[in-house]
Design a protein around this motif. Sequence first.
Motif, short mmCIF file in Angstrom:
data_model
loop_
_atom_site.label_atom_id
_atom_site.label_comp_id
_atom_site.label_asym_id
_atom_site.label_seq_id
_atom_site.Cartn_x
_atom_site.Cartn_y
_atom_site.Cartn_z
N GLN A 191 5.20 11.96 -8.69
CA GLN A 191 3.36 12.09 -7.75
C GLN A 191 2.06 10.94 -8.52
O GLN A 191 2.45 10.26 -8.98
CB GLN A 191 3.73 13.46 -9.02
CG GLN A 191 4.95 14.27 -9.04
CD GLN A 191 5.26 14.53 -7.35
OE1 GLN A 191 4.55 14.98 -6.53
NE2 GLN A 191 5.91 15.09 -6.92
N SER A 192 1.51 11.82 -7.13
CA SER A 192 0.59 10.44 -7.06
C SER A 192 -0.13 11.10 -8.03
O SER A 192 -1.00 9.59 -8.87
CB SER A 192 -0.38 11.22 -5.81
OG SER A 192 -1.44 10.70 -6.04
N LEU A 194 1.42 8.11 -10.55
CA LEU A 194 1.39 7.28 -10.29
C LEU A 194 0.21 6.06 -10.84
O LEU A 194 0.14 5.11 -11.21
CB LEU A 194 1.61 6.77 -8.99
CG LEU A 194 1.30 5.20 -8.24
CD1 LEU A 194 2.39 4.48 -8.79
CD2 LEU A 194 1.53 5.49 -7.11
N LYS A 195 -0.77 7.49 -11.05
CA LYS A 195 -2.52 6.26 -10.99
C LYS A 195 -2.81 5.84 -12.31
O LYS A 195 -3.17 5.03 -12.68
CB LYS A 195 -3.32 7.85 -10.29
CG LYS A 195 -4.14 7.31 -9.14
CD LYS A 195 -4.87 8.41 -8.91
CE LYS A 195 -5.53 8.14 -7.93
NZ LYS A 195 -6.61 9.60 -7.43
N THR A 216 10.70 8.30 1.11
CA THR A 216 10.41 8.11 -0.04
C THR A 216 10.10 6.92 -1.33
O THR A 216 10.54 6.26 -1.21
CB THR A 216 11.68 8.92 -0.82
OG1 THR A 216 12.60 8.63 -0.57
CG2 THR A 216 11.63 10.51 -0.10
N ASP A 227 1.18 -1.47 -0.33
CA ASP A 227 0.06 -0.26 0.29
C ASP A 227 1.43 1.19 0.02
O ASP A 227 0.97 2.42 -0.62
CB ASP A 227 -1.22 -0.55 1.06
CG ASP A 227 -2.19 -1.18 0.86
OD1 ASP A 227 -2.29 -1.74 0.35
OD2 ASP A 227 -2.78 -1.37 2.09
N ASN A 282 0.86 3.77 -3.10
CA ASN A 282 0.26 5.12 -2.62
C ASN A 282 -1.38 5.23 -1.73
O ASN A 282 -2.27 6.22 -2.36
CB ASN A 282 0.80 6.65 -3.93
CG ASN A 282 -0.06 8.01 -3.39
OD1 ASN A 282 0.66 8.31 -2.10
ND2 ASN A 282 -1.10 8.59 -4.20
N ARG A 283 -1.14 4.38 -1.37
CA ARG A 283 -2.40 3.89 -0.65
C ARG A 283 -2.65 4.19 1.13
O ARG A 283 -3.58 3.87 1.45
CB ARG A 283 -2.99 2.22 -0.85
CG ARG A 283 -3.56 2.11 -2.17
CD ARG A 283 -3.80 0.83 -2.41
NE ARG A 283 -4.14 -0.80 -1.57
CZ ARG A 283 -5.33 -0.43 -2.33
NH1 ARG A 283 -5.82 -0.10 -3.44
NH2 ARG A 283 -6.12 -1.03 -0.93
N LYS A 318 -7.65 4.81 0.59
CA LYS A 318 -6.04 5.00 1.30
C LYS A 318 -6.24 4.98 3.29
O LYS A 318 -7.86 5.31 3.78
CB LYS A 318 -5.61 6.15 0.71
CG LYS A 318 -5.33 6.28 -0.29
CD LYS A 318 -4.14 7.44 -0.43
CE LYS A 318 -4.09 8.38 -1.80
NZ LYS A 318 -3.03 9.50 -1.82
N THR A 342 10.98 12.01 -7.44
CA THR A 342 9.96 11.27 -6.69
C THR A 342 8.58 11.18 -7.63
O THR A 342 7.71 11.54 -8.80
CB THR A 342 9.13 12.61 -5.57
OG1 THR A 342 10.49 13.01 -5.02
CG2 THR A 342 8.39 12.27 -4.69
N LYS A 354 -1.51 10.79 2.79
CA LYS A 354 -0.32 11.76 2.63
C LYS A 354 0.00 12.02 3.81
O LYS A 354 -0.97 12.91 4.32
CB LYS A 354 -0.30 13.11 1.41
CG LYS A 354 0.45 13.91 1.61
CD LYS A 354 0.14 14.92 0.73
CE LYS A 354 1.63 16.20 0.25
NZ LYS A 354 1.38 16.86 -0.72
#
Length: 713
Positions: A147-148, A151-152, A138, A124, A128-129, A711, A145, A132
Amino acid sequence: MTSIFSVSDSTFGQLVENVKKPAIGDESPVLEPLNRDEEEDDDLMRTNVPFVLSFDNLTYSVSVPRKPEFSNLIPWRKTEDPEIPQTGKASTKTLLDNISGNTRNGEIMAVLGASGSGKSTLIDALANRIAKGSLKGTVKLNGETLQSRMLKTISAYVMQDDLLYPMLTVEETLMFAADFRLPRSLPKSKKKLRVQALIDQLGIRNAAKTIIGDEGHRGISGGERRRVSIGIDIIHDPILLFLDEPTSGLDSTSTFMVVNVLKKIAQSGSIVIMSIHQPSHRVLGLLDRLIFLSRGQTVYSGSPASLPRFFSDFGSPIPGNENTTEFALDLIRELEGSAGGTRRLVEFNKKWQEMTPSSSLHPNLTQKEAITASISRGKLVSGGESIGTTTNTTTLAIPAFANPSWIEIKTLSQRSMLNSRRQPELIAIKLVTVFITGFILATVFWRLDNSPKGIRERLGFFAFGMSTMYFTCAEALPDFLQERYILMRETAYNTYRKSSYVLSHAIVAFPLLVVLTVVFAGTTFWAVGLDGGSMGFLFYCLIILASFWSGSSFVTFLSGIVPNVLIGYTILFAILAYVLLFSGFFINRDRIPDYWIWFHYLSLVKYSYEAALQNEFSDATKCFSRGVQTFDNTLLEKLSYEMKLSLLDTASQSLGTRITSSTCLTTGADILKHQGVTQISKWHCLLITVAFGFLFRVLFYFSLLLGSKNKRK
């Protein structure tokens, strides 16, 4: 939202040199990247499009409230000993403790450990589950990095539970996934080719025409369901694939087949990260990197081949005839039960990592360059396409969603209707329930007359009849509760918009509401003897339909905020009882206390009830009480007819107006005034009822935005 990458033409040309970009709309196979068998082509892909996912010092803690002790609930018996923790105060539990590692495209990274070790939590965290701010550390892709939003678009997440529509076949399930995740510009024939190729790759050709099934319908096997769940998330060929225990509950053969499919996906240029409980020797041979966790800490990180040497150096060599992972997990459990726990193994792993050659990977492309080149080879079929070029740059767009909203609404509606059509018994039960209710009301209130008794009975019929619409809609409560986790899974990685789901949900529900309206109105209007003729019947249908719409929307909204069916039904029936109480039937508006009058105006039943009354009693020429009928429902009702006429003569002399046995004393307007139905016209009541329906749909949308983030906190 759309992410735009710009890469120089010279760099871009080097990235995709000797790589033919699949043409959209021709006859080239869309699934080519997933079925690449040539070693040379694989090596070229890994050289030109390297992805490295790295994570450093991932730490995640949660608050755990302590159970209160009875002795500390009594003030004079509370402990003052600082060594004893005070009850009622939350403690902190660390689920992940400085976890680090890396993996690359073409590899499967497996996370192992006993139950509660943090396997699913780590998956998870990487996907990114976790909300934030709660997760420290990281997660980077190619040193940048991740980013959310990005990533989706480039990833997919396969949950541990197989969340599928039970009445769809395997082929239909994958086809709908293709319609969602593949762009509208891709021809239907291409999507079908991709689905068929994916079915072959997943090894489920024999089950392609079989429904998924559930407890009441026989369907495919557990291993096939697992592969279908993976298939719907890899239909767009994601760069990152996360899986939470994909082999849970499967036999050894099915487990090997599932992991073998994942190996092929990784070899197509994806990074596959999965949690697994206890892999067999055959499965272990398909894995590239292992991370063993114990109570949130890393006890081993490296390749499967290095595992025997690691435990040998630790002083616990693995016997030659024993499965290495089984031995490792048994040893970890044994250490967890000892006084020192796994602290010694954790420390040894840190020293061992320092002594062994560095396994860190160094990408030769930036994140944007790698994704751009990967898309040019056919990855992310749902997203990337060139949108323009200039002298020095090639611009590539990756849309957040593969299709516009109207395509999503259309596809969602088709899927929902197909799934419902294959369960006709559910629709039949709704129709029969409404018909029986209408039939009972029609026979109980058969042919009401225009008398004071008829007035009272009409009021009772409208109060019960209008509230019936809302209580009938209660059966819709479990519908969304069953789909909630499917929605969370699909929207978490931008399969479609939540707004599209809300609109399609309303569109699919509406035709059945129309049918229910016709059944109820046709059963009761003429049988009860309601007034208004054809126009009265038309408005009667409209207010019933508006009531069904409002009730259905309210139940849908409630299903979006309650955790389960039992609590939902408890809240629903309590609220419906209150809105019926304040509708104006049991107590007139003028008699409701000022501190409760607000509830009267929020009552859903109020507006449909008042609209029905106005539709029935709007004829000013129609009389409901004449002469001696005024004594009905009073103590004087038992007097003889002559005595009643004598009383009317006496009243006439006192009032100065002649009142005979045929004089109209109560009209429809008098009834409406007596009931307090004078503030809002029937058409305004209709509009308010419809507006309530739209309001609850909007609130349902916001409940999805706030309550379906999928999340951890």
